[in-house]
Design an enzyme around this catalytic site. Sequence first.
Site, short mmCIF file in Angstrom:
data_model
loop_
_atom_site.label_atom_id
_atom_site.label_comp_id
_atom_site.label_asym_id
_atom_site.label_seq_id
_atom_site.Cartn_x
_atom_site.Cartn_y
_atom_site.Cartn_z
N LEU A 15 0.93 0.77 -2.96
CA LEU A 15 1.51 1.99 -2.39
C LEU A 15 1.13 3.21 -3.23
O LEU A 15 0.57 4.18 -2.74
CB LEU A 15 3.04 1.85 -2.32
CG LEU A 15 3.83 3.10 -1.91
CD1 LEU A 15 3.50 3.50 -0.47
CD2 LEU A 15 5.34 2.86 -2.04
N THR A 16 1.42 3.15 -4.54
CA THR A 16 1.32 4.32 -5.40
C THR A 16 -0.12 4.77 -5.61
O THR A 16 -1.04 3.95 -5.77
CB THR A 16 1.97 3.99 -6.76
OG1 THR A 16 3.31 3.62 -6.52
CG2 THR A 16 1.94 5.18 -7.70
N GLU A 17 -0.29 6.07 -5.64
CA GLU A 17 -1.61 6.67 -5.95
C GLU A 17 -1.41 7.74 -7.02
O GLU A 17 -0.27 8.13 -7.31
CB GLU A 17 -2.21 7.30 -4.69
CG GLU A 17 -2.46 6.28 -3.60
CD GLU A 17 -3.09 6.88 -2.34
OE1 GLU A 17 -3.50 8.07 -2.38
OE2 GLU A 17 -3.15 6.18 -1.34
N ALA B 41 0.49 10.34 -5.36
CA ALA B 41 1.51 9.87 -4.42
C ALA B 41 2.37 8.83 -5.12
O ALA B 41 2.11 7.63 -5.03
CB ALA B 41 0.87 9.29 -3.16
N GLY B 42 3.35 9.31 -5.90
CA GLY B 42 4.28 8.44 -6.60
C GLY B 42 5.62 8.51 -5.91
O GLY B 42 5.89 7.79 -4.94
N THR C 33 1.29 -3.67 -9.95
CA THR C 33 1.59 -4.90 -10.69
C THR C 33 0.91 -6.11 -10.01
O THR C 33 0.91 -6.20 -8.78
CB THR C 33 3.12 -5.11 -10.75
OG1 THR C 33 3.70 -3.94 -11.30
CG2 THR C 33 3.49 -6.31 -11.62
N GLY D 282 17.57 -0.31 -39.18
CA GLY D 282 16.12 -0.33 -39.44
C GLY D 282 15.42 -1.54 -38.86
O GLY D 282 14.29 -1.46 -38.39
N GLU E 155 9.27 1.53 -9.35
CA GLU E 155 9.87 1.25 -8.03
C GLU E 155 10.88 2.31 -7.63
O GLU E 155 11.97 1.99 -7.14
CB GLU E 155 10.47 -0.15 -7.98
CG GLU E 155 9.39 -1.19 -7.73
CD GLU E 155 9.91 -2.55 -7.35
OE1 GLU E 155 10.80 -2.61 -6.48
OE2 GLU E 155 9.43 -3.53 -7.91
N THR F 275 11.91 6.30 -9.17
CA THR F 275 12.58 6.81 -10.37
C THR F 275 14.10 6.91 -10.16
O THR F 275 14.57 6.85 -9.02
CB THR F 275 12.07 8.24 -10.69
OG1 THR F 275 12.38 9.07 -9.56
CG2 THR F 275 10.57 8.28 -10.96
N1 COS Z 1 13.67 1.87 5.74
C1 COS Z 1 13.03 2.06 6.92
N2 COS Z 1 12.48 3.25 7.27
C2 COS Z 1 12.57 4.24 6.40
C3 COS Z 1 13.22 4.11 5.16
C4 COS Z 1 13.79 2.86 4.84
N3 COS Z 1 14.43 2.66 3.69
N4 COS Z 1 13.14 5.28 4.50
C5 COS Z 1 12.49 6.14 5.32
N5 COS Z 1 12.13 5.48 6.45
C6 COS Z 1 11.42 6.04 7.58
C7 COS Z 1 12.22 7.20 8.18
O1 COS Z 1 13.12 6.73 9.17
C8 COS Z 1 11.14 8.08 8.78
O2 COS Z 1 10.76 7.56 10.04
P1 COS Z 1 10.16 8.55 11.18
O3 COS Z 1 8.92 9.12 10.58
O4 COS Z 1 9.89 7.65 12.31
O5 COS Z 1 11.19 9.60 11.41
C9 COS Z 1 9.99 7.89 7.81
O6 COS Z 1 10.21 6.66 7.13
C10 COS Z 1 9.87 9.01 6.80
O7 COS Z 1 11.14 9.11 6.16
P2 COS Z 1 11.52 10.39 5.29
O8 COS Z 1 11.12 11.62 6.02
O9 COS Z 1 12.91 10.22 4.83
O10 COS Z 1 10.53 10.19 4.05
P3 COS Z 1 10.29 11.11 2.79
O11 COS Z 1 8.85 11.46 2.71
O12 COS Z 1 11.29 12.22 2.75
O13 COS Z 1 10.51 10.10 1.58
C11 COS Z 1 11.68 8.81 -0.02
C12 COS Z 1 11.62 9.35 1.38
C13 COS Z 1 11.70 9.87 -1.09
C14 COS Z 1 12.95 7.98 -0.09
C15 COS Z 1 10.46 7.87 -0.23
O14 COS Z 1 9.26 8.63 -0.31
C16 COS Z 1 10.56 7.04 -1.48
O15 COS Z 1 11.26 6.05 -1.51
N6 COS Z 1 9.84 7.44 -2.57
C17 COS Z 1 9.76 6.64 -3.75
C18 COS Z 1 8.63 5.70 -3.62
C19 COS Z 1 8.67 4.67 -4.72
O16 COS Z 1 9.65 4.03 -4.96
N7 COS Z 1 7.51 4.52 -5.35
C20 COS Z 1 7.35 3.59 -6.39
C21 COS Z 1 6.65 2.41 -5.91
S1 COS Z 1 6.45 1.34 -7.25
S2 COS Z 1 6.24 -0.33 -6.40
#
Ligand code: COS
Length: 385
Positions: A126-128, A131-132, A161, A346, A369, A371
Amino acid sequence: MFQVEESEECTMLRESVRKFAETEISPLAAQLDRDEEFCIPLTHKMGELGLFGTIVGTEYGGQGLDYYSYIICVEELARVDSSQAATIAAHNSLGAGPLYYFGSEAQKKKYLPGLSTGKELWSFGLTEAEAGSDAQASKTTAVYDVATAEWVINGSKLWITNSACELTKGITVQAITGKRPDGRNELSCFLVPVPSPGLTCRAMKDKMMWRASNTGELFFSDVRVPADAILGKRGDGFEIMMQTLDNGRLSIAAMGLGLAKGAFLLTLQYAKERRTFGKPICQHQAVSFKLADMAMRIEAAQELLYKACRFKQQGLAFQKLAAMAKLYCSEVAEFCAREGQQTFGGYGLMKEYPIERLYRDAALLRIGEGTSEIQRLVISRYIGC
Ligand code: COS
């Protein structure tokens, strides 16, 4: 200490994973951390114990365990070593999990039996670089080539990972596949086998923490996958990734809870042995109050995490609780590691003492996963802000 109400089967599972962690992992953990080595024989042994494919149904070669059972496996590993726990958590929650929940019958039959053995790993792309937290900001693309009926993937992924070691079998990759009617990117997930022509998987080194787990940087240059390599439906990619992270948060919370318990136990033992001013330091309030605070927070973290697991198992909305558990268990882990290190004085700064490794490993939990800030954002959405 930290008694739980759980079935006899769960207690037996907990005890067997604890024994494995103490006898097989503990003696190696410091050296693997020092050498930044991903240990294949240890991974195979975890496979023999059934720690891969834990939640995968038995019809696909998995263990068919419920989520709570899987979570206590991660917790028990993390009590001793976060790196091995990370290999298991990332593989089960982020690797095999989405394949099991969203894969077609053919995809599940093809991949899941091997992924349940400990001899093959699957990772979550997922992460780029840009795009985090903003996971929709992916730049990786997949373009359909009508002539060959293949998707052609270009782009890169970071901090993935289990994606760049000898055991890596494949990666679930989020990529842009077009534009949605609302103007946003259409995102889809692809199952990309490793190795694939045009795909470079490079292990990332010099990490502060989880040093014996494998972390990869991936480069896709015209990587071709067949039309049936799409996971779920075209355009479902972001939702699949988000639902996968909802589950993954429970396993990171388990890593936090396990690490907190490990830090507490090391500290308690040390505080009973170490003497200052004529008595064991646990008899000084300055230390006993630290241990009391650690124990109290661990009990609270445990209740929150296990409640989130119960909700998931009962088919109730668990997403808010998962975000809370991830956030809180991470904070408790960091608190216990810091207070533990402080108690060791220490010695806590020396690699000879495991508390030093636990202190470094705890830092990942508030960043990986999602922040702590993202968890607060998710929670605030669920509570109606
Ligand atoms: N389950 C199912 N669908 C989800 C969801 C969830 N938990 N969260 C969001 N969605 C869906 C929304 O319903 C929305 O659908 P539609 O486009 O059909 O309306 C779509 O995804 C976009 O949702 P939203 O607009 O809320 O997304 P955002 O870009 O605002 O992002 C956050 C939401 C910040 C919660 C998300 O980007 C996120 O979790 N970021 C962190 C990522 C992360 O953990 N990265 C680390 C990975 S390390 S393995």
